[in-house]
Design an enzyme around this catalytic site. Structure first.
Site, PDB file in Angstrom:
ATOM      1  N   ASN A 192      55.765   2.494   8.491  1.00 55.61           N
ATOM      2  CA  ASN A 192      56.736   1.498   8.977  1.00 55.61           C
ATOM      3  C   ASN A 192      57.706   2.036  10.025  1.00 55.61           C
ATOM      4  O   ASN A 192      58.189   1.286  10.869  1.00 55.61           O
ATOM      5  CB  ASN A 192      57.489   0.849   7.812  1.00 55.61           C
ATOM      6  CG  ASN A 192      58.106   1.843   6.865  1.00 55.61           C
ATOM      7  OD1 ASN A 192      57.721   3.010   6.826  1.00 55.61           O
ATOM      8  ND2 ASN A 192      59.067   1.393   6.098  1.00 55.61           N
ATOM      9  N   LYS A 248      50.868  14.924   7.969  1.00 60.47           N
ATOM     10  CA  LYS A 248      49.823  13.896   8.053  1.00 60.47           C
ATOM     11  C   LYS A 248      50.504  12.534   8.215  1.00 60.47           C
ATOM     12  O   LYS A 248      51.187  12.069   7.294  1.00 60.47           O
ATOM     13  CB  LYS A 248      48.972  13.866   6.773  1.00 60.47           C
ATOM     14  CG  LYS A 248      47.773  12.923   6.939  1.00 60.47           C
ATOM     15  CD  LYS A 248      47.072  12.609   5.620  1.00 60.47           C
ATOM     16  CE  LYS A 248      47.664  11.430   4.919  1.00 60.47           C
ATOM     17  NZ  LYS A 248      47.602  10.155   5.651  1.00 60.47           N
ATOM     18  N   GLU A 260      60.068   9.928  -1.266  1.00 54.86           N
ATOM     19  CA  GLU A 260      60.800   8.765  -0.737  1.00 54.86           C
ATOM     20  C   GLU A 260      59.888   7.562  -0.938  1.00 54.86           C
ATOM     21  O   GLU A 260      58.940   7.370  -0.183  1.00 54.86           O
ATOM     22  CB  GLU A 260      61.091   8.954   0.762  1.00 54.86           C
ATOM     23  CG  GLU A 260      62.020  10.097   1.086  1.00 54.86           C
ATOM     24  CD  GLU A 260      63.465   9.806   0.721  1.00 54.86           C
ATOM     25  OE1 GLU A 260      63.765   8.684   0.275  1.00 54.86           O
ATOM     26  OE2 GLU A 260      64.292  10.709   0.866  1.00 54.86           O
ATOM     27  N   CYS A 273      61.615   0.051   3.331  1.00 54.50           N
ATOM     28  CA  CYS A 273      61.659   0.402   1.901  1.00 54.50           C
ATOM     29  C   CYS A 273      62.947  -0.013   1.228  1.00 54.50           C
ATOM     30  O   CYS A 273      62.949  -0.456   0.090  1.00 54.50           O
ATOM     31  CB  CYS A 273      61.463   1.904   1.749  1.00 54.50           C
ATOM     32  SG  CYS A 273      62.561   2.849   2.821  1.00 54.50           S
ATOM     33  N   GLU A 292      57.488  -5.117  -5.090  1.00 54.08           N
ATOM     34  CA  GLU A 292      57.789  -4.870  -3.683  1.00 54.08           C
ATOM     35  C   GLU A 292      56.766  -5.622  -2.825  1.00 54.08           C
ATOM     36  O   GLU A 292      55.560  -5.393  -2.950  1.00 54.08           O
ATOM     37  CB  GLU A 292      57.719  -3.366  -3.368  1.00 54.08           C
ATOM     38  CG  GLU A 292      58.107  -3.066  -1.931  1.00 54.08           C
ATOM     39  CD  GLU A 292      58.009  -1.588  -1.571  1.00 54.08           C
ATOM     40  OE1 GLU A 292      57.024  -0.927  -1.970  1.00 54.08           O
ATOM     41  OE2 GLU A 292      58.911  -1.089  -0.877  1.00 54.08           O
ATOM     42  N   GLU A 294      66.665  13.077   2.003  1.00 53.22           N
ATOM     43  CA  GLU A 294      66.444  13.389   3.406  1.00 53.22           C
ATOM     44  C   GLU A 294      67.770  13.181   4.126  1.00 53.22           C
ATOM     45  O   GLU A 294      68.647  12.451   3.640  1.00 53.22           O
ATOM     46  CB  GLU A 294      65.362  12.474   3.994  1.00 53.22           C
ATOM     47  CG  GLU A 294      64.019  12.704   3.310  1.00 53.22           C
ATOM     48  CD  GLU A 294      62.822  12.149   4.039  1.00 53.22           C
ATOM     49  OE1 GLU A 294      62.849  10.949   4.385  1.00 53.22           O
ATOM     50  OE2 GLU A 294      61.855  12.909   4.249  1.00 53.22           O
TER      51      GLU A 294
HETATM   52  P1  NAD Z   1      51.078   4.536   0.825  1.00 50.84           P
HETATM   53  O1  NAD Z   1      51.596   5.105  -0.437  1.00 50.84           O
HETATM   54  O2  NAD Z   1      49.885   3.679   0.777  1.00 50.84           O
HETATM   55  O3  NAD Z   1      50.714   5.705   1.859  1.00 50.84           O
HETATM   56  C1  NAD Z   1      51.672   6.645   2.299  1.00 50.84           C
HETATM   57  C2  NAD Z   1      50.970   7.884   2.826  1.00 50.84           C
HETATM   58  O4  NAD Z   1      50.281   8.503   1.758  1.00 50.84           O
HETATM   59  C3  NAD Z   1      49.910   7.612   3.894  1.00 50.84           C
HETATM   60  O5  NAD Z   1      49.965   8.638   4.851  1.00 50.84           O
HETATM   61  C4  NAD Z   1      48.605   7.657   3.111  1.00 50.84           C
HETATM   62  O6  NAD Z   1      47.487   7.996   3.902  1.00 50.84           O
HETATM   63  C5  NAD Z   1      48.925   8.755   2.124  1.00 50.84           C
HETATM   64  N1  NAD Z   1      48.135   8.716   0.882  1.00 50.84           N
HETATM   65  C6  NAD Z   1      47.459   7.670   0.348  1.00 50.84           C
HETATM   66  N2  NAD Z   1      46.894   8.036  -0.825  1.00 50.84           N
HETATM   67  C7  NAD Z   1      47.232   9.341  -1.024  1.00 50.84           C
HETATM   68  C8  NAD Z   1      46.966  10.265  -2.070  1.00 50.84           C
HETATM   69  N3  NAD Z   1      46.238   9.938  -3.136  1.00 50.84           N
HETATM   70  N4  NAD Z   1      47.489  11.516  -1.957  1.00 50.84           N
HETATM   71  C9  NAD Z   1      48.241  11.861  -0.903  1.00 50.84           C
HETATM   72  N5  NAD Z   1      48.532  11.022   0.122  1.00 50.84           N
HETATM   73  C10 NAD Z   1      48.031   9.774   0.063  1.00 50.84           C
HETATM   74  O7  NAD Z   1      52.296   3.779   1.489  1.00 50.84           O
HETATM   75  P2  NAD Z   1      52.316   2.958   2.848  1.00 50.84           P
HETATM   76  O8  NAD Z   1      51.610   1.668   2.658  1.00 50.84           O
HETATM   77  O9  NAD Z   1      51.895   3.841   3.974  1.00 50.84           O
HETATM   78  O10 NAD Z   1      53.869   2.707   3.038  1.00 50.84           O
HETATM   79  C11 NAD Z   1      54.548   1.673   2.422  1.00 50.84           C
HETATM   80  C12 NAD Z   1      55.313   2.187   1.240  1.00 50.84           C
HETATM   81  O11 NAD Z   1      56.161   3.270   1.638  1.00 50.84           O
HETATM   82  C13 NAD Z   1      56.241   1.146   0.651  1.00 50.84           C
HETATM   83  O12 NAD Z   1      56.182   1.210  -0.740  1.00 50.84           O
HETATM   84  C14 NAD Z   1      57.612   1.579   1.162  1.00 50.84           C
HETATM   85  O13 NAD Z   1      58.676   1.133   0.360  1.00 50.84           O
HETATM   86  C15 NAD Z   1      57.489   3.056   1.160  1.00 50.84           C
HETATM   87  N6  NAD Z   1      58.446   3.689   2.065  1.00 50.84           N
HETATM   88  C16 NAD Z   1      59.481   4.400   1.525  1.00 50.84           C
HETATM   89  C17 NAD Z   1      60.438   4.957   2.352  1.00 50.84           C
HETATM   90  C18 NAD Z   1      61.596   5.745   1.799  1.00 50.84           C
HETATM   91  O14 NAD Z   1      62.211   6.492   2.551  1.00 50.84           O
HETATM   92  N7  NAD Z   1      61.943   5.612   0.530  1.00 50.84           N
HETATM   93  C19 NAD Z   1      60.339   4.812   3.740  1.00 50.84           C
HETATM   94  C20 NAD Z   1      59.254   4.093   4.251  1.00 50.84           C
HETATM   95  C21 NAD Z   1      58.309   3.531   3.406  1.00 50.84           C
END
Ligand code: NAD
Length: 512
Positions: free
Chosen positions: A175, A198, A272, A306, A406, A483
């Site tokens: 995002n 990554k 996060e 998020c 969410e 962070e």
């Molecule tokens: P996601 O969990 O699907 O993926 C995040 C990252 O993890 C990607 O790079 C993905 O390729 C990787 N990934 C996927 N499976 C994995 C595994 N088994 N092991 C290691 N890495 C893996 O999340 P998303 O759809 O990319 O992002 C949206 C989510 O992120 C929402 O829940 C949002 O709230 C959260 N988010 C949190 C923050 C924060 O600072 N708290 C900021 C931005 C987004």
């Protein structure tokens, strides 16, 4: 060298990238960056990259396999030996240079971010600002990282050393592609660590560009490595014995997997994760500001933030007026081509994600909510884009699926409340704990509610303002670690204690 100047020549009229990018064939590019050089991943699988605002395919990118991750980690381990011995001032100079280059190229980077993430240009420009702010802030902090000197009994003394952890494995969400990368890479490097990053497979472009900018700024080869890939590549990073710390941004379920895998080698972990934050609007709030706050808390980045406050609790005495004012504001949102200067809301990240968000809107309707907006939208000239109308759900109850989970889209749920005690109970009744906000003119109540809300980041009379000087992170299942701010340094360093003896060693066992 990656042709950054070409990458930014996206045609905003016909959307053609390859032919207008003067030789840059996205599909043929090497998307990894290891030991200071672009290279291709060697995995047997790949993923496709689509532009959210057009739905057109930009590239096919190879997943990084175990040997790619191994090369990246080896390169980071090797460079750690020298980078960790740089002084804070030496590291600061390089990070400051990077900040300057990011400023100079901010327009180009923002345009790329629009192509990659579908967010409107004004917002992408804002994101790039937070990116160079981050490098400049941690450049400033780098020379201040230090331990303590302590006087012990007699002539003895002790000291602590704050030292880097080693190789940081960093995994990002889609995002805020560059911002998330910088929030991890800048403090990790400032503290003397080296990094394997990554990016999300949905937004892979600017990570490599950032690595090249850092190289140009003077960062030694191997200090920052980029590996592209999906979940499996993420797991390879979490498992790798040469990685000392994981910093992860993403969803709660993935965060749990990351933490489980990292636990096998007891890596340090910062998570996060997602949220479902509350915004409480009391009867004495400045209503115009409260409506503006609720808009910022729900529609920024197409609602894909998020810490958005997607559960808006409004006091029953002002509920109807609030709903009317938000309906009026929704009509003013301009959903459209994210490259246009007058667009205020762009496209959602992917077709799958759009359908998921629309599914939540439907579930709310099925459970009895009144829905304003929330339909798939055709934007003229961009028939394949993943657009939807910003949405407000009224008449919600706490147990609705759309209120509990969410959604990560432009969907505000409005809930009525009567008393402070009741609303606090309901606001905290969730496993998430990322953020929250309160609007009231009663400052005592504002601070009381901020203290009582179970979130890591709170706002009184505003929402979604950010500054790199302040720590960011969640409570409960929204994650742990922080962070930004000085707090981030604690999560990228280890503390050693050294006792120094100036005299003879006493022991009860000695006979002389
Ligand atoms: P996601 O969990 O699907 O993926 C995040 C990252 O993890 C990607 O790079 C993905 O390729 C990787 N990934 C996927 N499976 C994995 C595994 N088994 N092991 C290691 N890495 C893996 O999340 P998303 O759809 O990319 O992002 C949206 C989510 O992120 C929402 O829940 C949002 O709230 C959260 N988010 C949190 C923050 C924060 O600072 N708290 C900021 C931005 C987004």
């Amino acid at each position: 060298m990656f042709p950054l100047k070409n990458l930014t020549k996206f045609c905003t009229k016909c959307r053609c990238i390859s032919s207008h990018a003067e030789g840059l064939k996205l599909s043929e590019q090497s998307w990894n960056f290891i030991n200071g050089t672009r290279c291709a991943g060697a995995g047997e699988t790949s993923f496709q990259l689509f532009e959210p605002s057009t739905g057109s395919k930009l590239s096919t990118i190879t997943d990084s396999n175990a040997s790619d991750v191994d090369n990246a980690v080896s390169s980071a381990r090797k460079t750690f030996k020298t980078w960790s011995r740089f002084s804070g001032m030496e590291r600061a100079e390089i990070l400051r240079n990077a900040g300057r280059l990011l400023r100079e190229r901010s327009q180009d980077l923002a345009k790329t971010e629009v192509v990659d993430a579908g967010k409107p240009l004004w917002e992408a420009e804002w994101d790039i600002q937070t990116t160079y702010d981050c490098f400049e802030y941690f450049a400033g902090l780098s020379p201040t990282i230090s331990g303590q000197h302590l006087k012990m009994s007699g002539e003895n003394w002790a000291y602590t050393i704050r030292q880097p952890i080693g190789v940081v494995g960093a995994i990002g969400a889609w995002n805020f592609p560059l911002q998330i990368a910088s929030w991890k890479i800048a403090p990790a490097l400032a503290s003397g660590n080296t990094v394997v990053f990554k990016p999300s497979p949905l937004t892979p472009i600017n990570a490599v560009v950032l690595a090249e900018i850092l190289k140009e700024a003077g960062l030694p080869d191997g200090a920052l490595n980029i590996v592209q890939g999906q979940g499996e590549t993420g797991q390879l990073i979490c498992k790798h014995p040469g990685v000392n710390k994981i910093t992860f941004t993403g969803s709660v379920p993935t965060g749990k997997l990351v933490s489980q895998t990292a636990a096998e080698t007891l890596k340090r972990v910062t998570l996060e994760l997602g949220g479902k934050s509350p915004l409480i609007i009391f009867e004495d709030a400045d209503l115009k500001n409260a409506v503006n706050g609720a808009m910022m808390a729900n529609y920024l980045t197409q609602g894909q933030v998020c810490n958005n406050a997607t559960r808006v609790f409004v006091h029953e005495s002002i509920h109807d007026q609030f709903v009317q004012l938000v309906s009026d504001e929704l009509k003013k949102i301009k959903v459209g081509d994210p490259h246009s200067n007058d667009t205020t809301m762009g496209a959602l990240i992917s077709e799958d994600h759009l359908n998921k968000v629309l599914g939540y809107v439907q579930s709310a309707a099925d459970e009895g909510a009144q829905v304003t907006g929330g339909k798939k939208l055709q934007v003229s000239g961009l028939p394949g884009g993943y657009f939807m109308e910003p949405c407000m759900l009224v008449g919600c109850t706490d147990n609705m699926k759309a209120v509990k989970e969410e959604i990560f889209g432009p969907v505000m749920s409005v809930l009525k409340f009567s008393t402070e005690e009741e609303v606090l109970e309901r606001a905290n009744n969730t496993h998430f704990g990322l953020a929250g906000g309160v609007f009231t003119q009663n400052l005592a109540r504002g601070h009381r509610v901020a203290a009582a809300l179970e979130g890591g980041v709170l706002w009184v009379n505003n929402y979604n303002t950010f500054s790199v000087e302040l720590p960011f992170g969640g409570l409960k299942q929204s994650g742990y670690g922080r962070e930004n701010g000085m707090a981030a340094i604690e999560h990228y360093t280890e503390l050693k204690t050294v006792y120094v003896e100036s005299g003879d060693v006493w022991t009860p066992y000695s006979t002389t």
